[in-house]
Write a protein that holds these residues in place. Structure first.
Motif, PDB file in Angstrom:
ATOM      1  N   UNK A  85       0.854  -1.195   0.000  1.00 43.93           N
ATOM      2  CA  UNK A  85       0.000   0.000   0.000  1.00 43.93           C
ATOM      3  C   UNK A  85       0.889   1.244   0.000  1.00 43.93           C
ATOM      4  N   UNK A  86       0.652   2.150  -0.940  1.00 49.87           N
ATOM      5  CA  UNK A  86       1.427   3.376  -1.044  1.00 49.87           C
ATOM      6  C   UNK A  86       0.647   4.522  -0.423  1.00 49.87           C
ATOM      7  N   UNK A  87       1.285   5.290   0.428  1.00 47.59           N
ATOM      8  CA  UNK A  87       0.645   6.422   1.081  1.00 47.59           C
ATOM      9  C   UNK A  87       0.809   7.651   0.200  1.00 47.59           C
ATOM     10  N   UNK A  88      -0.309   8.164  -0.306  1.00 45.32           N
ATOM     11  CA  UNK A  88      -0.269   9.323  -1.184  1.00 45.32           C
ATOM     12  C   UNK A  88      -0.496  10.595  -0.391  1.00 45.32           C
ATOM     13  N   UNK A  89       0.083  11.676  -0.851  1.00 47.62           N
ATOM     14  CA  UNK A  89      -0.169  12.983  -0.275  1.00 47.62           C
ATOM     15  C   UNK A  89      -1.478  13.514  -0.834  1.00 47.62           C
ATOM     16  N   UNK A  90      -1.942  14.640  -0.330  1.00 43.65           N
ATOM     17  CA  UNK A  90      -3.164  15.237  -0.846  1.00 43.65           C
ATOM     18  C   UNK A  90      -2.952  15.695  -2.286  1.00 43.65           C
ATOM     19  N   UNK A  91      -3.995  15.520  -3.115  1.00 44.34           N
ATOM     20  CA  UNK A  91      -3.893  15.953  -4.501  1.00 44.34           C
ATOM     21  C   UNK A  91      -3.775  17.473  -4.560  1.00 44.34           C
ATOM     22  N   UNK A  92      -2.906  17.940  -5.460  1.00 46.44           N
ATOM     23  CA  UNK A  92      -2.563  19.352  -5.503  1.00 46.44           C
ATOM     24  C   UNK A  92      -3.356  20.057  -6.602  1.00 46.44           C
ATOM     25  N   UNK A  93      -3.815  21.291  -6.350  1.00 43.80           N
ATOM     26  CA  UNK A  93      -4.450  22.079  -7.414  1.00 43.80           C
ATOM     27  C   UNK A  93      -3.391  22.695  -8.330  1.00 43.80           C
ATOM     28  N   UNK A  94      -3.769  22.980  -9.540  1.00 43.06           N
ATOM     29  CA  UNK A  94      -2.842  23.579 -10.497  1.00 43.06           C
ATOM     30  C   UNK A  94      -3.620  24.442 -11.470  1.00 43.06           C
ATOM     31  N   UNK A  95      -2.923  25.416 -12.049  1.00 43.87           N
ATOM     32  CA  UNK A  95      -3.524  26.328 -13.016  1.00 43.87           C
ATOM     33  C   UNK A  95      -3.105  25.950 -14.428  1.00 43.87           C
ATOM     34  N   UNK A  96      -4.072  26.002 -15.338  1.00 46.29           N
ATOM     35  CA  UNK A  96      -3.800  25.819 -16.752  1.00 46.29           C
ATOM     36  C   UNK A  96      -3.755  27.204 -17.392  1.00 46.29           C
ATOM     37  N   UNK A  97      -2.646  27.506 -18.086  1.00 44.65           N
ATOM     38  CA  UNK A  97      -2.470  28.831 -18.675  1.00 44.65           C
ATOM     39  C   UNK A  97      -2.426  28.729 -20.194  1.00 44.65           C
ATOM     40  N   UNK A  98      -2.775  29.856 -20.835  1.00 50.04           N
ATOM     41  CA  UNK A  98      -2.637  29.920 -22.284  1.00 50.04           C
ATOM     42  C   UNK A  98      -1.210  30.333 -22.631  1.00 50.04           C
ATOM     43  N   UNK A  99      -0.943  30.535 -23.905  1.00 49.42           N
ATOM     44  CA  UNK A  99       0.421  30.825 -24.342  1.00 49.42           C
ATOM     45  C   UNK A  99       0.882  32.227 -23.982  1.00 49.42           C
ATOM     46  N   UNK A 100      -0.036  33.066 -23.478  1.00 50.43           N
ATOM     47  CA  UNK A 100       0.332  34.409 -23.036  1.00 50.43           C
ATOM     48  C   UNK A 100       0.547  34.487 -21.529  1.00 50.43           C
TER      49      UNK A 100
END
Length: 263
Positions: A1-16
């Protein structure tokens, strides 16, 4: 059993560099960073590409040197007649090597397939940790991980790609990646004269996108598809924390490829 950390939020950005939306990273990015596992997987992958080398069986033995024998007040080192200089023996100048490398030597370090995949997951997780990325020397002040829309794959010109990276805050990183220096030591004579700083890595969702050719002329910038990314790309030298730019679709490819291992 692998202990995972909390899932992290992330931002998706455009090319600018503008925020498009916010997502939750796949669970593979929540695996703990195992530096020992990453280093072991790196050495396994690196040693797989090494070419076995050996020595000529007559190296250091092409000489007429013989020992003069005993009772002469001299060491029993093989000596060239007339000159008196030592030869042939391992402890003499120009003599044979005591234990030369052999082509039969095993130079590849074995690793289990499951262990290797876990190392890739751990290296992916390290790309989201600010402290680990900074420790590698990368210069980037934005949010990690850097996730762009799939439009990145359609960039076909090096100049356009460079302008996009500068807009995203990679100007200092590109300047750092352009640094090239002469290697110290014998490697200069063996086709490895220069060393170049490792820069950002682009992880794409497809291996046939125009941006691959556009990135060829940017020093230090590497491109790899999500299906082929390995510890060699994510942790050069066995040190995790490379600065990575992901496309949005590449995250799904990575999850489909590696996610089943930690469920």
């Amino acid at each position: 059993m692998f202990v995972l950390l909390n899932q992290k939020p992330a931002q998706v950005m455009d090319l600018s560099g503008n925020k498009v939306k916010e997502i939750s990273l796949p669970e593979i990015f929540s695996y703990p960073v195992r530096k020992d596992l990453i280093r072991r997987a790196f050495h396994s992958s690196f040693s797989m590409g090494l070419q076995p080398k050996g020595r000529d069986i007559m190296a250091g033995k092409r000489t007429t040197a013989k020992s003069f024998g005993i009772n002469l007040g001299l060491a029993r080192v093989p000596r060239v007649r007339g000159a008196g200089e030592g030869a042939l023996a391992p402890n003499t100048v120009g003599g044979r090597t005591a234990f030369p490398p052999s082509t039969r030597e095993r130079i590849h370090e074995d690793i289990n397939e499951k262990e290797k995949r876990l190392a890739i997951i751990s290296a992916l997780s390290a790309t989201t940790e600010r402290d680990i990325v900074n420790k590698r020397g990368h210069r980037f002040a934005g949010n990690l991980p850097v996730i762009l829309t799939d439009d990145l794959g359609q960039i076909a010109r090096t100049q356009d790609l460079e302008e996009i990276l500068i807009k995203l805050g990679f100007a200092d990183e590109l300047e750092r990646s352009g640094y090239k220096r002469i290697r110290a030591g014998r490697g200069k004579m063996r086709g490895r004269r220069y060393k170049r700083t490792v820069g950002p890595l682009l992880v794409l969702h497809d291996s046939k996108l125009p941006v691959i050719n556009a990135a060829l002329n940017l020093p230090g910038v590497d491109v790899v598809s999500a299906k082929e990314v390995s510890v060699i790309h994510l942790a050069p030298g066995g040190h995790p924390g490379r600065l990575v730019i992901y496309t949005e679709s590449s995250l799904k490819v990575l999850q489909d490829r590696l996610g089943g291992l930690i469920k």
